[in-house]
Structures are given as structure tokens and as C-alpha cells.
Motif scaffolding. Structure first.
Motif, PDB file in Angstrom:
ATOM      1  N   THR A  69       0.843  -1.191   0.000  1.00  0.00           N
ATOM      2  CA  THR A  69       0.000   0.000   0.000  1.00  0.00           C
ATOM      3  C   THR A  69       0.876   1.237   0.000  1.00  0.00           C
ATOM      4  OG1 THR A  69      -1.695  -1.212   1.244  1.00  0.00           O
ATOM      5  CG2 THR A  69      -1.865   1.190   1.205  1.00  0.00           C
ATOM      6  N   ALA A  70       0.461   2.251  -0.758  1.00  0.00           N
ATOM      7  CA  ALA A  70       1.207   3.507  -0.832  1.00  0.00           C
ATOM      8  C   ALA A  70       0.568   4.552   0.071  1.00  0.00           C
ATOM      9  CB  ALA A  70       1.238   4.015  -2.266  1.00  0.00           C
ATOM     10  N   TYR A  71       1.378   5.445   0.593  1.00  0.00           N
ATOM     11  CA  TYR A  71       0.874   6.611   1.318  1.00  0.00           C
ATOM     12  C   TYR A  71       0.581   7.719   0.309  1.00  0.00           C
ATOM     13  CZ  TYR A  71       2.454   4.491   5.699  1.00  0.00           C
ATOM     14  OH  TYR A  71       2.632   3.649   6.770  1.00  0.00           O
ATOM     15  N   ASN A  72      -0.575   8.362   0.435  1.00  0.00           N
ATOM     16  CA  ASN A  72      -0.929   9.488  -0.438  1.00  0.00           C
ATOM     17  C   ASN A  72      -0.843   9.127  -1.917  1.00  0.00           C
ATOM     18  OD1 ASN A  72      -1.253  11.206   1.859  1.00  0.00           O
ATOM     19  ND2 ASN A  72       0.977  11.460   1.923  1.00  0.00           N
ATOM     20  N   LYS A  73      -1.191   7.876  -2.237  1.00  0.00           N
ATOM     21  CA  LYS A  73      -1.310   7.395  -3.611  1.00  0.00           C
ATOM     22  C   LYS A  73       0.012   7.328  -4.377  1.00  0.00           C
ATOM     23  CE  LYS A  73      -6.082   9.050  -4.016  1.00  0.00           C
ATOM     24  NZ  LYS A  73      -7.048   9.868  -4.804  1.00  0.00           N
ATOM     25  N   THR A  74       1.119   7.390  -3.701  1.00  0.00           N
ATOM     26  CA  THR A  74       2.406   7.259  -4.379  1.00  0.00           C
ATOM     27  C   THR A  74       3.413   6.585  -3.471  1.00  0.00           C
ATOM     28  OG1 THR A  74       4.230   8.429  -5.480  1.00  0.00           O
ATOM     29  CG2 THR A  74       3.141   9.573  -3.645  1.00  0.00           C
ATOM     30  N   TYR A  75       4.283   5.768  -4.082  1.00  0.00           N
ATOM     31  CA  TYR A  75       5.365   5.166  -3.324  1.00  0.00           C
ATOM     32  C   TYR A  75       6.543   6.127  -3.151  1.00  0.00           C
ATOM     33  CZ  TYR A  75       3.074   0.670  -4.380  1.00  0.00           C
ATOM     34  OH  TYR A  75       2.187  -0.373  -4.486  1.00  0.00           O
ATOM     35  N   LYS A  76       6.557   7.201  -3.911  1.00  0.00           N
ATOM     36  CA  LYS A  76       7.729   8.058  -3.975  1.00  0.00           C
ATOM     37  C   LYS A  76       7.735   9.136  -2.890  1.00  0.00           C
ATOM     38  CE  LYS A  76       8.410   7.593  -8.985  1.00  0.00           C
ATOM     39  NZ  LYS A  76       8.502   8.310 -10.274  1.00  0.00           N
ATOM     40  N   GLN A  77       8.866   9.240  -2.229  1.00  0.00           N
ATOM     41  CA  GLN A  77       9.133  10.366  -1.339  1.00  0.00           C
ATOM     42  C   GLN A  77      10.299  11.147  -1.963  1.00  0.00           C
ATOM     43  OE1 GLN A  77      11.328   9.766   2.373  1.00  0.00           O
ATOM     44  NE2 GLN A  77       9.831  11.040   3.457  1.00  0.00           N
ATOM     45  N   HIS A  78      10.014  12.351  -2.425  1.00  0.00           N
ATOM     46  CA  HIS A  78      11.039  13.168  -3.080  1.00  0.00           C
ATOM     47  C   HIS A  78      11.921  13.815  -2.014  1.00  0.00           C
ATOM     48  CE1 HIS A  78       9.286  12.945  -7.176  1.00  0.00           C
ATOM     49  NE2 HIS A  78       8.168  12.764  -6.501  1.00  0.00           N
ATOM     50  N   VAL A  79      13.225  13.651  -2.166  1.00  0.00           N
ATOM     51  CA  VAL A  79      14.164  14.193  -1.180  1.00  0.00           C
ATOM     52  C   VAL A  79      15.307  14.894  -1.906  1.00  0.00           C
ATOM     53  CG1 VAL A  79      13.601  12.438   0.536  1.00  0.00           C
ATOM     54  CG2 VAL A  79      15.479  12.029  -1.047  1.00  0.00           C
ATOM     55  N   ARG A  80      15.948  15.790  -1.207  1.00  0.00           N
ATOM     56  CA  ARG A  80      17.112  16.517  -1.729  1.00  0.00           C
ATOM     57  C   ARG A  80      18.344  16.039  -0.972  1.00  0.00           C
ATOM     58  NH1 ARG A  80      20.185  21.241  -0.736  1.00  0.00           N
ATOM     59  NH2 ARG A  80      20.679  22.446  -2.627  1.00  0.00           N
ATOM     60  N   LEU A  81      19.369  15.658  -1.712  1.00  0.00           N
ATOM     61  CA  LEU A  81      20.611  15.178  -1.119  1.00  0.00           C
ATOM     62  C   LEU A  81      21.736  16.156  -1.423  1.00  0.00           C
ATOM     63  CD1 LEU A  81      20.432  11.453  -2.353  1.00  0.00           C
ATOM     64  CD2 LEU A  81      19.440  12.405  -0.263  1.00  0.00           C
ATOM     65  N   GLN A  82      22.607  16.332  -0.455  1.00  0.00           N
ATOM     66  CA  GLN A  82      23.774  17.178  -0.696  1.00  0.00           C
ATOM     67  C   GLN A  82      24.954  16.658   0.107  1.00  0.00           C
ATOM     68  OE1 GLN A  82      23.230  21.390  -0.052  1.00  0.00           O
ATOM     69  NE2 GLN A  82      25.331  21.896  -0.622  1.00  0.00           N
TER      70      GLN A  82
END
Length: 306
Positions: A69-82
Motif C-alpha cells: 500500500t502507498a501513502y498518499n497514492k504514491t510510493y515516492k518520497q522526493h528528497v534533496r541530497l547534498q
């Protein structure tokens, strides 16, 4: 009394044996997942690259196939890496879950990023860490068919090779309250070991987890060893060596499953052809057995439930 004790021991033996046999993963799918993720076409899965995006698409497809099951209809969590001058604006953690009977959550993590490609050389990262991701998928597939007591959250993390940043981003914006996370099981390098040793690190910090680890019985090609988690061990203390450290920093319990360094670690020879398939299959089964033991035994007794 002697016969009664012998009978009890036999029942215990067959119960453990049956559980171990039941927990053996679908090895064909397990090997297929690690083979695909470590293929040359993935170009080493470095964060922010096309190879990483290919791995994301494959993992999203596998999450759907398993039925997470996905949270908020998406499996993707967009993140910023540095990391220093390197910035990755479009990094992705993939998150799916299996609802349990309680709001308490057991989080299974495995990073899918690796070192990528350097000139003509591809660092495929079969053991590091396509193996952990493959095992995570196998565990998810098992519990999709056997409903857990705890809610199980499965996270394929980006940015581990950039300083555990994907895990940090996940915990800075978690899909569940942090106080609901009762345990992190982190999988990082499970497929290459010549001695049949899979280390479970973390019970020094969280000794209440040791009895559960001790119940996991050895399989023909792999057995659990406890350790690599004491401060006096210096570089051999793995407490801060992978994504579980971000949980530990927030005082969330963890067990990290992995192998000791080998000649293929961070080398171009870390390929599917060089994994130890019998060990990898049994190592995955041992992790699954541990999670099942925790899920079955850490739950409250019926008369303790509200």
C-alpha cells in the motif's frame, strides 16, 4: 517425566524446523531482483543518474506486484541530497506498507543506491546493496500473504552512499509518527560471506532484542552472529555504518543485518556472478524468521489488549 520432556523437545524442534522451512524465500524471484538491480543497464545506481531512475521504476513495479500500500497514492518520497558540492535535487525514497493490527510500526529498510559509473568502469553493487533490497522485497512478499500484527513499512532508501541522507530525509518527514516506530530492521550486504556468517548488530544498544535473535535457528548455509555494535570496537563498531544510524540517533531501536567486508566491497567485482547464492537465500530466510518472531512474540497477550 523423561518421556514428557523428550516429547516437548521434539515438538519444539519440529516447530522451529517447520518455521524455518516455511520462511525460505522464493529464490527464483530473489535472484531475479538482485540480478536486475545489479545489471550493467543500471550503471551502478548512483543517486541522481539515469541508472538510479531505472532502479526506481523497477522497484515501483515490484512494490505494485507484491501489493504494498502507498501513502498518499504514491510510493515516492522526493528528497534533496547534498554532500559537499554534489547536490541531487530529484532523489527518491520508495515507501510501501502492509497494515497490521496496531499502529505500532516495524520499518524494514535497504538502500538501493551505489557508486555508479567511473569512466568505463561500472560499480554494480550486487552485494552493496542490491542484496538488501532483494531480501526486503522477499520479506514484503511473505507478509503480504501472512498478515502481520505490527504494521510493516518497507523503505528502499536513496543516498546511503552520500552519508545516510535518504534515511535522514525519511525520518525528517516520516509517513507515520516517529513515536509509533518500535523497530528498524536495516538490510545492507547479505549475499557474500565464505563462513556462513550473517551479523546482527544492535542488541548491545537494545538488549531487549537479543532473546529474539537467539531464537533464530541456523540454516545449512547461514547462521546469525551477534556483534559489531560495541563502542570499544572502533572501526568494527557498525552502529554508524549504514542507514540504521539515523534511527539510532533518534533513539529508535534497530537491528542491522549485514556481512563483514570482503574483497568485492566497493569494487567493480561486486557483481551478481560473485554472490554466494545458497548463503544469500538462507540469510534472507534468517532475517524473515527474526521479523516473524518479533511480530508473533512481542505482541501483547489477548488479556493485555485493550
Amino acid at each position: 517425566m523423561f518421556l514428557k520432556n523428550c516429547f516437548a523437545l521434539l515438538l519444539l524442534f519440529f516447530s522451529v524446523h517447520a518455521r524455518a522451512q516455511q520462511n525460505l524465500p522464493d529464490t527464483a524471484q530473489l535472484f531475479q531482483d538482485i540480478r536486475v538491480l545489479s545489471a550493467d543497464s543500471m550503471a551502478g545506481r548512483k543517486s541522481g543518474t539515469e541508472g538510479s531512475r531505472k532502479a526506481q521504476r523497477y522497484l515501483e513495479q515490484r512494490f505494485k506486484q507484491i501489493g504494498l500500500t502507498a501513502y498518499n497514492k504514491t510510493y515516492k518520497q522526493h528528497v534533496r541530497l547534498q554532500k559537499e558540492k554534489l547536490v541531487v535535487e530529484d532523489a527518491i525514497n520508495l515507501i510501501g506498507y502492509i497494515p497490521g493490527q496496531t499502529q505500532e510500526v516495524l520499518v524494514v529498510t535497504a538502500h538501493y543506491d551505489h557508486l555508479g559509473q567511473r569512466q568505463a568502469s561500472i560499480f554494480n553493487g550486487a552485494d552493496d546493496n542490491a542484496s538488501g533490497v532483494g531480501a526486503m522485497l522477499a520479506i514484503a512478499a511473505y507478509f503480504k500473504k501472512h498478515q502481520p500484527y505490527y504494521t510493516l513499512l518497507f523503505v528502499a532508501l536513496d543516498g546511503e552512499e552520500l552519508g545516510l541522507q535518504g534515511a535522514n530525509a525519511f525520518l525528517n518527514a516520516p509517513p507515520v509518527p516517529l513515536h509509533n516506530i518500535m523497530l528498524n530492521v536495516n538490510l545492507d550486504m547479505l549475499s557474500i560471506n565464505s563462513k556462513g556468517e550473517l551479523y546482527a548488530s544492535g542488541s548491545y544498544h537494545y538488549p531487549w532484542l537479543l532473546p529474539y535473535l537467539q531464537q533464530v535457528k541456523a540454516l545449512p548455509h547461514a547462521a546469525i552472529r551477534v556483534g559489531h555494535d560495541r563502542p570499544e570496537q572502533g572501526p568494527q563498531d557498525w552502529t554508524n555504518q549504514s542507514d540504521h544510524y539515523q534511527f539510532h540517533k533518534r533513539e529508535l531501536p534497530f537491528i542491522y543485518f549485514g556481512v563483514e567486508d570482503h574483497t568485492h566491497y566497493h569494487q567493480t567485482t561486486d557483481t551478481f556472478e560473485n554472490i554466494n547464492r545458497p548463503f544469500y537465500a538462507d540469510a534472507t530466510a534468517l532475517v524473515l524468521d527474526f521479523i516473524q518472531i518479533v511480530d508473533q512474540q512481542h505482541r501483547p497477550k489477548p488479556n493485555q489488549q485493550k
